[in-house]
Design a protein around this motif. Structure first.
Motif, short mmCIF file in Angstrom:
data_model
loop_
_atom_site.label_atom_id
_atom_site.label_comp_id
_atom_site.label_asym_id
_atom_site.label_seq_id
_atom_site.Cartn_x
_atom_site.Cartn_y
_atom_site.Cartn_z
N VAL A 15 -2.68 18.69 3.72
CA VAL A 15 -3.71 17.65 3.82
C VAL A 15 -3.48 16.64 2.70
CG1 VAL A 15 -6.18 17.15 3.70
CG2 VAL A 15 -5.38 19.22 4.86
N CYS A 16 -3.29 15.37 3.09
CA CYS A 16 -3.06 14.30 2.11
C CYS A 16 -4.35 13.55 1.79
CB CYS A 16 -2.01 13.32 2.64
SG CYS A 16 -0.41 14.08 2.93
N TRP A 17 -5.23 13.44 2.75
CA TRP A 17 -6.52 12.78 2.54
C TRP A 17 -7.44 13.13 3.70
CZ3 TRP A 17 -7.49 9.17 6.48
CH2 TRP A 17 -6.36 8.72 7.18
N SER A 18 -8.71 12.88 3.52
CA SER A 18 -9.68 13.23 4.58
C SER A 18 -10.79 12.20 4.65
CB SER A 18 -10.26 14.62 4.33
OG SER A 18 -11.04 14.62 3.15
N CYS A 75 -5.41 0.76 7.78
CA CYS A 75 -6.10 0.39 6.54
C CYS A 75 -7.61 0.60 6.66
CB CYS A 75 -5.82 -1.08 6.20
SG CYS A 75 -4.12 -1.41 5.64
N ILE A 76 -8.16 0.17 7.78
CA ILE A 76 -9.61 0.27 7.99
C ILE A 76 -10.06 1.72 8.04
CG2 ILE A 76 -11.44 -0.16 9.70
CD1 ILE A 76 -9.92 -2.82 10.31
N ASN A 77 -9.20 2.60 8.60
CA ASN A 77 -9.56 4.01 8.68
C ASN A 77 -9.35 4.76 7.38
OD1 ASN A 77 -10.38 5.25 11.46
ND2 ASN A 77 -8.95 3.61 11.94
N LEU A 78 -8.40 4.29 6.55
CA LEU A 78 -8.12 4.99 5.29
C LEU A 78 -9.00 4.51 4.16
CD1 LEU A 78 -6.48 6.94 3.56
CD2 LEU A 78 -4.76 5.15 3.30
N TYR A 79 -9.19 3.19 4.04
CA TYR A 79 -9.89 2.63 2.89
C TYR A 79 -11.30 2.13 3.26
CZ TYR A 79 -5.10 2.14 1.05
OH TYR A 79 -3.81 2.36 0.64
N PRO A 80 -12.21 2.09 2.28
CA PRO A 80 -13.42 1.29 2.49
C PRO A 80 -12.97 -0.15 2.78
CG PRO A 80 -13.63 2.64 0.50
CD PRO A 80 -12.20 2.75 0.95
N SER A 81 -13.56 -0.79 3.77
CA SER A 81 -13.09 -2.12 4.15
C SER A 81 -14.27 -3.05 4.44
CB SER A 81 -12.18 -2.05 5.38
OG SER A 81 -12.89 -1.57 6.50
N ILE A 82 -14.02 -4.32 4.24
CA ILE A 82 -15.00 -5.34 4.57
C ILE A 82 -14.24 -6.54 5.13
CG2 ILE A 82 -14.98 -6.39 2.27
CD1 ILE A 82 -18.03 -6.86 2.63
N SER A 97 0.82 -1.22 0.00
CA SER A 97 0.00 0.00 0.00
C SER A 97 0.85 1.27 0.00
CB SER A 97 -0.96 0.01 1.20
OG SER A 97 -0.25 -0.07 2.41
N ILE A 98 2.15 1.14 0.28
CA ILE A 98 3.05 2.29 0.13
C ILE A 98 3.43 2.44 -1.34
CG2 ILE A 98 5.39 3.12 0.63
CD1 ILE A 98 5.08 1.93 3.44
N GLU A 99 3.66 1.30 -1.99
CA GLU A 99 4.11 1.30 -3.39
C GLU A 99 2.97 1.56 -4.37
OE1 GLU A 99 5.73 -2.58 -3.71
OE2 GLU A 99 7.51 -2.14 -2.48
N ARG A 100 1.75 1.15 -4.02
CA ARG A 100 0.62 1.23 -4.94
C ARG A 100 -0.59 1.88 -4.28
NH1 ARG A 100 3.06 -3.69 -5.17
NH2 ARG A 100 3.88 -4.42 -7.16
N ALA A 101 -1.51 2.31 -5.11
CA ALA A 101 -2.75 2.93 -4.61
C ALA A 101 -3.90 1.93 -4.70
CB ALA A 101 -3.07 4.18 -5.42
N ARG A 131 -5.73 5.40 -3.13
CA ARG A 131 -4.79 6.05 -2.21
C ARG A 131 -3.73 5.08 -1.76
NH1 ARG A 131 -9.32 8.87 1.72
NH2 ARG A 131 -10.15 10.33 0.22
N SER A 132 -2.61 5.65 -1.30
CA SER A 132 -1.52 4.85 -0.73
C SER A 132 -1.38 5.18 0.75
CB SER A 132 -0.20 5.16 -1.44
OG SER A 132 -0.29 4.89 -2.81
N LEU A 133 -0.88 4.22 1.52
CA LEU A 133 -0.54 4.49 2.92
C LEU A 133 0.80 5.22 2.97
CD1 LEU A 133 -1.48 1.21 4.83
CD2 LEU A 133 -2.55 3.44 5.08
N ARG A 134 1.13 5.80 4.09
CA ARG A 134 2.38 6.53 4.24
C ARG A 134 3.54 5.57 4.50
NH1 ARG A 134 -1.43 5.28 7.27
NH2 ARG A 134 -2.32 7.35 7.02
N LYS A 135 4.77 6.05 4.26
CA LYS A 135 5.94 5.19 4.41
C LYS A 135 6.39 5.07 5.86
CE LYS A 135 9.33 8.84 3.41
NZ LYS A 135 10.46 9.23 2.54
N TYR A 136 5.94 5.98 6.72
CA TYR A 136 6.34 5.92 8.14
C TYR A 136 5.31 5.14 8.95
CZ TYR A 136 9.57 9.72 6.95
OH TYR A 136 10.56 10.48 6.38
#
Length: 228
Positions: A192-195, A72-79, A43-47, A121-126
């Motif tokens: 702001v990177c995402w909301s 992941c659950i907070n950033l992306y739609p998840s199931i 998820s850092i390398e790809r969206a 979207r991608s996750l952050r590297k840190y």
């Protein structure tokens, strides 16, 4: 749906095959991670536009991997899904079962109506540490506490933070954060990177920001706190 890419997190081979077959029937692109550590790298390398999580893989994850799952659950739609090897069928988590009883129909709805409309979207590297810090959030460059909203962080890393807010902020906007508990509480310029808007599913509303102007003292404090 060529622009929709799903992240599938599952360790067991039988479960993986069953989920892959279901996603193929839906006709959506996907990539597979056998752990949340691997999911972080992908998820850092790809969206991605959504994440499908095998419940057993989540339950068996250690504390650090569960933090990645939380991100992941907070950033992306998840199931969350579970493979029943005895009945040879995919089941939903108890929460999702309360809405739709047909698991594959629910998975299809999730992909077509939630993921397809979600910008990749991608996750952050840190690595981010779950931590609650008091913070002032201001959208005006002439920072003042009176113009700021009192808020708190949900998590923190050396590169940024997720800050709770119900103020609508767009990707790319500049905001200023001040941490009153820091030795150096000077306003920090952030992008702001995402909301996550208020009322968006079961997620905490807020913004993910990248730090753009940390002083040496602030950088040291953030590094220490983000190590947990």
């Amino acid at each position: 749906m060529p622009d929709t890419n799903i992240l599938l997190v599952v360790k067991g081979e039988d479960a993986r095959s069953a989920y892959e077959e279901a996603l193929c029937r839906i006709g959506v692109g996907y990539e597979v991670a056998s752990s949340f550590g691997e999911a972080l790298k992908l998820s850092i390398e790809r969206a991605f536009s959504g994440v499908v999580i095998d419940i057993l893989t989540l339950v068996r994850s250690d504390k650090d991997e569960k933090l990645i799952a939380y991100d992941c659950i907070n950033l992306y739609p998840s199931i969350r899904v579970k493979w029943d090897g005895r009945k040879k069928e995919i089941n939903l988590s108890l929460l999702e079962q309360s809405f739709v009883s047909d698991s594959e129909a629910s998975l299809r709805y999730f992909v077509e109506h939630r993921c397809r409309n979600f910008p990749p979207r991608s996750l952050r590297k840190y690595h981010r540490t779950t931590i609650c810090l008091s913070v002032y959030l201001c959208v005006a460059e002439t920072f003042s506490e009176k113009e700021s909203a009192k808020s708190f962080t949900v998590n923190l890393s050396r590169g940024g933070a997720f800050v709770h807010t119900t103020v609508p902020l767009a990707k790319g906007e500049t905001v200023w954060l001040s941490f009153p508990g820091f030795d150096d509480p000077a306003p920090i310029r952030c992008r702001v990177c995402w909301s996550i808007p208020w009322g968006s599913g079961r997620s905490i509303p807020g913004v993910g920001v990248c730090f753009e102007s940390l002083s040496e003292t602030q950088s040291a404090e953030v590094a220490e706190l983000s190590r947990g």
